[in-house]
Design a protein around this motif. Structure first.
Motif, PDB file in Angstrom:
ATOM      1  N   LYS A 179       0.845  -1.195   0.000  1.00 51.06           N
ATOM      2  CA  LYS A 179       0.000   0.000   0.000  1.00 51.06           C
ATOM      3  C   LYS A 179       0.882   1.247   0.000  1.00 51.06           C
ATOM      4  N   ARG A 180       0.599   2.137  -0.932  1.00 53.54           N
ATOM      5  CA  ARG A 180       1.436   3.323  -1.106  1.00 53.54           C
ATOM      6  C   ARG A 180       0.992   4.501  -0.258  1.00 53.54           C
ATOM      7  N   HIS A 181      -0.289   4.593   0.022  1.00 50.62           N
ATOM      8  CA  HIS A 181      -0.813   5.724   0.792  1.00 50.62           C
ATOM      9  C   HIS A 181      -1.385   5.208   2.106  1.00 50.62           C
ATOM     10  N   ILE A 182      -0.594   5.322   3.161  1.00 49.83           N
ATOM     11  CA  ILE A 182      -0.948   4.822   4.486  1.00 49.83           C
ATOM     12  C   ILE A 182      -1.931   5.779   5.153  1.00 49.83           C
ATOM     13  N   CYS A 183      -2.867   5.227   5.895  1.00 51.31           N
ATOM     14  CA  CYS A 183      -3.806   6.034   6.684  1.00 51.31           C
ATOM     15  C   CYS A 183      -3.098   6.469   7.961  1.00 51.31           C
ATOM     16  N   PHE A 184      -2.342   7.553   7.884  1.00 52.35           N
ATOM     17  CA  PHE A 184      -1.581   8.008   9.039  1.00 52.35           C
ATOM     18  C   PHE A 184      -2.482   8.550  10.146  1.00 52.35           C
ATOM     19  N   PHE A 185      -3.775   8.641   9.893  1.00 53.06           N
ATOM     20  CA  PHE A 185      -4.739   9.097  10.881  1.00 53.06           C
ATOM     21  C   PHE A 185      -5.412   7.922  11.584  1.00 53.06           C
ATOM     22  N   ASP A 186      -5.018   6.694  11.253  1.00 53.81           N
ATOM     23  CA  ASP A 186      -5.717   5.512  11.736  1.00 53.81           C
ATOM     24  C   ASP A 186      -4.790   4.591  12.519  1.00 53.81           C
ATOM     25  N   VAL A 187      -5.200   4.256  13.727  1.00 50.80           N
ATOM     26  CA  VAL A 187      -4.503   3.247  14.508  1.00 50.80           C
ATOM     27  C   VAL A 187      -5.158   1.923  14.155  1.00 50.80           C
ATOM     28  N   PRO A 188      -4.420   0.896  13.859  1.00 51.90           N
ATOM     29  CA  PRO A 188      -2.981   0.769  14.004  1.00 51.90           C
ATOM     30  C   PRO A 188      -2.197   0.986  12.714  1.00 51.90           C
ATOM     31  N   GLU A 189      -2.888   1.282  11.593  1.00 53.28           N
ATOM     32  CA  GLU A 189      -2.169   1.341  10.323  1.00 53.28           C
ATOM     33  C   GLU A 189      -1.100   2.417  10.282  1.00 53.28           C
ATOM     34  N   GLU A 190      -1.219   3.423  11.113  1.00 50.99           N
ATOM     35  CA  GLU A 190      -0.199   4.470  11.131  1.00 50.99           C
ATOM     36  C   GLU A 190       1.178   3.907  11.455  1.00 50.99           C
ATOM     37  N   ALA A 191       1.239   2.692  11.955  1.00 52.62           N
ATOM     38  CA  ALA A 191       2.511   2.048  12.279  1.00 52.62           C
ATOM     39  C   ALA A 191       3.189   1.444  11.042  1.00 52.62           C
ATOM     40  N   CYS A 192       2.528   1.486   9.889  1.00 48.35           N
ATOM     41  CA  CYS A 192       3.072   0.882   8.664  1.00 48.35           C
ATOM     42  C   CYS A 192       3.932   1.855   7.872  1.00 48.35           C
ATOM     43  N   ALA A 193       4.792   1.280   7.064  1.00 47.22           N
ATOM     44  CA  ALA A 193       5.570   2.056   6.100  1.00 47.22           C
ATOM     45  C   ALA A 193       4.825   2.024   4.763  1.00 47.22           C
ATOM     46  N   PRO A 194       4.934   3.076   3.956  1.00 46.47           N
ATOM     47  CA  PRO A 194       4.298   3.064   2.637  1.00 46.47           C
ATOM     48  C   PRO A 194       5.141   2.333   1.599  1.00 46.47           C
ATOM     49  N   GLY A 195       4.474   1.725   0.632  1.00 43.97           N
ATOM     50  CA  GLY A 195       5.166   1.172  -0.525  1.00 43.97           C
ATOM     51  C   GLY A 195       5.553   2.310  -1.451  1.00 43.97           C
ATOM     52  N   ASN A 196       6.329   2.004  -2.503  1.00 45.35           N
ATOM     53  CA  ASN A 196       6.793   3.094  -3.359  1.00 45.35           C
ATOM     54  C   ASN A 196       6.570   2.878  -4.847  1.00 45.35           C
TER      55      ASN A 196
END
Length: 188
Positions: A82-99
């Protein structure tokens, strides 16, 4: 402005709860070559159908929200982060984005079709669709987990956005969402 100690204690509780949920989620991350994905690969071989499987991919320093396209032979032919992480959402904010995104010409019983994947919120960003269209994608499965139809703040704008992207790009986009009660697509 003065805040009471109770406010600071509550903020600390919220932060601690967010960290705990993110850590628990990350602990469930799996390897691309592990047993979880192998079950999908075996199912694809057994049924002779292509499968898109999603998973939290173990990686350092952060995991990825990932999806794979597995062909009817059980081979992983696309590995999409996933390239666009939901940085406003726990727990996904803990992920790195793909490129990056890729397209694969998938063999089917009716011939080949060019497939690319968008993971969840990637569907809302034109760069992902543009990259796939530039690689001559024809079909884009979108594993998704969000309100698509009855969002309290934006209504059905996400569905409208997917339709517009498909129309403008002349590609097929198939969004697969969780059913109610997790998300808003009722079971038939």
């Amino acid at each position: 402005m003065t805040f009471s100690k109770a406010v600071f204690e509550r903020i600390q509780q919220i932060r601690s709860s967010r960290r705990h949920r993110a850590c628990a989620w990350i602990d469930g991350a799996v390897d691309l070559q592990g047993a979880f994905i192998e079950k999908f690969r075996a199912a694809a071989r057994r049924t002779e159908i292509a499968i898109v499987a999603t998973f939290l991919e173990k990686a350092e320093p952060k995991p990825f929200n990932s999806a794979v396209l597995i062909d009817c032979n059980g081979d992983i032919v696309i590995h999409q982060r996933k390239r666009h992480i939901c940085f406003f959402d726990v727990p996904e904010e803990a992920c790195a984005p793909g490129n990056s995104s890729s397209v694969f010409r998938l063999a089917t019983r009716r011939g080949q079709v060019a497939v690319g994947i968008m993971v969840c919120m990637d569907r809302e960003f034109p760069d992902v669709a543009s990259d796939l269209v530039g690689s001559r994608v024809e079909i884009v499965p979108v594993p998704n987990s969000s309100s698509l139809v009855d969002d309290l703040e934006v209504g059905d704008v996400r569905v409208a956005g997917v339709r517009a992207t498909a129309f403008q790009s002349v590609v097929g986009i198939a969004v697969a969402n969780y059913p109610e009660p997790k998300d808003d697509i009722p079971l038939l």
